[in-house]
Design a protein around this motif. Structure first.
Motif, mmCIF file in Angstrom:
data_model
loop_
_atom_site.group_PDB
_atom_site.id
_atom_site.type_symbol
_atom_site.label_atom_id
_atom_site.label_comp_id
_atom_site.label_asym_id
_atom_site.label_seq_id
_atom_site.Cartn_x
_atom_site.Cartn_y
_atom_site.Cartn_z
ATOM 1 N N SER A 133 0.809 -1.221 0.000
ATOM 2 C CA SER A 133 0.000 0.000 0.000
ATOM 3 C C SER A 133 0.841 1.268 0.000
ATOM 4 C CB SER A 133 -0.924 0.018 1.215
ATOM 5 O OG SER A 133 -0.166 0.088 2.419
ATOM 6 N N GLY B 163 2.783 2.402 -2.049
ATOM 7 C CA GLY B 163 2.758 3.046 -3.359
ATOM 8 C C GLY B 163 1.599 3.996 -3.567
ATOM 9 N N ARG B 164 0.641 3.999 -2.651
ATOM 10 C CA ARG B 164 -0.490 4.911 -2.766
ATOM 11 C C ARG B 164 -0.204 6.285 -2.188
ATOM 12 N NH1 ARG B 164 -3.904 0.568 -0.679
ATOM 13 N NH2 ARG B 164 -4.614 1.932 0.982
ATOM 14 N N THR C 283 0.991 9.144 -2.881
ATOM 15 C CA THR C 283 1.403 9.900 -4.066
ATOM 16 C C THR C 283 1.928 11.296 -3.764
ATOM 17 O OG1 THR C 283 -0.900 10.572 -4.385
ATOM 18 C CG2 THR C 283 -0.146 8.627 -5.601
ATOM 19 N N THR D 280 4.982 -1.632 -6.117
ATOM 20 C CA THR D 280 4.104 -0.466 -6.044
ATOM 21 C C THR D 280 4.844 0.825 -5.744
ATOM 22 O OG1 THR D 280 3.685 -1.022 -3.732
ATOM 23 C CG2 THR D 280 2.079 -1.804 -5.356
ATOM 24 N N ARG E 19 6.750 2.244 -7.454
ATOM 25 C CA ARG E 19 6.705 3.034 -8.691
ATOM 26 C C ARG E 19 5.657 4.141 -8.626
ATOM 27 N NH1 ARG E 19 7.457 -2.162 -11.350
ATOM 28 N NH2 ARG E 19 9.484 -2.182 -12.395
ATOM 29 N N GLY E 20 4.698 3.995 -7.732
ATOM 30 C CA GLY E 20 3.647 4.996 -7.610
ATOM 31 C C GLY E 20 4.058 6.244 -6.846
ATOM 32 N N LEU E 21 5.244 6.250 -6.280
ATOM 33 C CA LEU E 21 5.695 7.399 -5.488
ATOM 34 C C LEU E 21 6.277 8.467 -6.405
ATOM 35 C CD1 LEU E 21 7.392 5.500 -2.516
ATOM 36 C CD2 LEU E 21 5.032 6.319 -2.696
ATOM 37 N N ARG E 22 5.441 9.057 -7.227
ATOM 38 C CA ARG E 22 5.893 9.957 -8.291
ATOM 39 C C ARG E 22 6.459 11.274 -7.794
ATOM 40 N NH1 ARG E 22 7.001 6.913 -12.532
ATOM 41 N NH2 ARG E 22 5.315 5.428 -12.975
ATOM 42 N N LEU F 164 11.047 6.860 -11.453
ATOM 43 C CA LEU F 164 10.782 7.888 -10.438
ATOM 44 C C LEU F 164 11.472 9.172 -10.891
ATOM 45 C CD1 LEU F 164 11.067 5.935 -7.060
ATOM 46 C CD2 LEU F 164 9.037 6.429 -8.443
#
Length: 236
Positions: free
Chosen positions: A130, A132-133, A135, A153, A155-158, A180
């Motif tokens: 979780s 990675g959510r 953001t 996940t 990868r979701g830490l933009r 990233l």
């Protein structure tokens, strides 16, 4: 209300008489427990419980949904975090470092407002998917754990700018870091790396500092040249 270093072994009654307080500092005492009544202080924006002897937290801490500043829980004796922390969706800074946690709850991924998360020296062997959510997260500090990999996940830490993975058990640079685009500093000191992938140059375009010391990792001259040409400092 500031009760820093007040020699406390329990939360004094006067705290509960100030339910409109925005900041409560109970750091550097000898507290072993936090009463469920903490959930009544719904105007709190910052809560500092660092450097105590807490072994657990009440689920009622999740009722502090007005917390939009900092929550300091570091340097205690916590073995678990309450799942109710996931309700603190406006919190921007969370420090749970130096606690024998072993794991972070999946509900951490619900804390959508987090900009900085510190979980150093917590005995972590893995991170919740979780994560990675988050953001909005810009800084993630994970020094001194036992991480051998990161969840895909990540990868979701933009928005991630700073990632500290020093003193873990990584044998390779995690593939989850690919893409990233805002990551500026990556600290991989004192892991078990032997090679450094060439995708670092093209998939981490904002990288300014890459720390590879105390790994014995071999950096290909072409990769090193490419990173340094664009201004990235490589230490290794």
């Amino acid at each position: 209300m500031n009760l820093w270093r007040a020699g406390l072994t329990r939360v004094p009654e006067q705290v509960w008489e100030h339910r409109e307080s925005r900041v409560l500092i109970l750091a550097d005492n000898a507290l072993t427990s936090l009463p469920p009544r903490i959930g009544r202080m719904r105007r709190l924006r910052t809560l500092d419980l660092g450097h105590n002897a807490l072994t657990s937290l009440p689920e009622e801490i999740g009722e502090l949904t007005g917390l939009d500043g900092c929550l300091y829980l570091h340097d205690n004796r916590l073995t678990a975090l309450p799942r109710s922390l996931g309700r603190l969706r406006s919190l921007t800074y969370l420090n749970v470092g130096d606690n024998p946690l072993g794991t972070l709850p999946e509900e951490v991924g619900c804390m959508a407002g987090l900009v900085e998360l510190r979980a150093q020296r917590c005995g972590l062997r893995e991170l919740p998917a979780s994560l990675g959510r988050l953001t909005a997260l810009r800084e993630l500090w994970l020094r001194g754990n036992a991480l051998a990999s990161l969840p895909a996940t990540v990868r979701g830490l933009r928005e991630l700018r700073e990632l500290e993975l020093r003193e873990n058990a990584l044998t390779r640079v995690p593939e989850a870091l690919r893409g990233l685009s805002r990551l500026r500093r990556l600290d991989l000191r004192a892991n078990r790396l032997r090679t450094v992938p060439d995708w670092l140059e093209r998939e981490l375009p904002a990288l300014e500092k890459l720390d590879l010391r105390w790994n014995g990792a071999a950096v290909e001259p072409k990769l090193l040249e490419g990173l340094e040409r664009r201004g990235c400092v490589v230490l290794g």
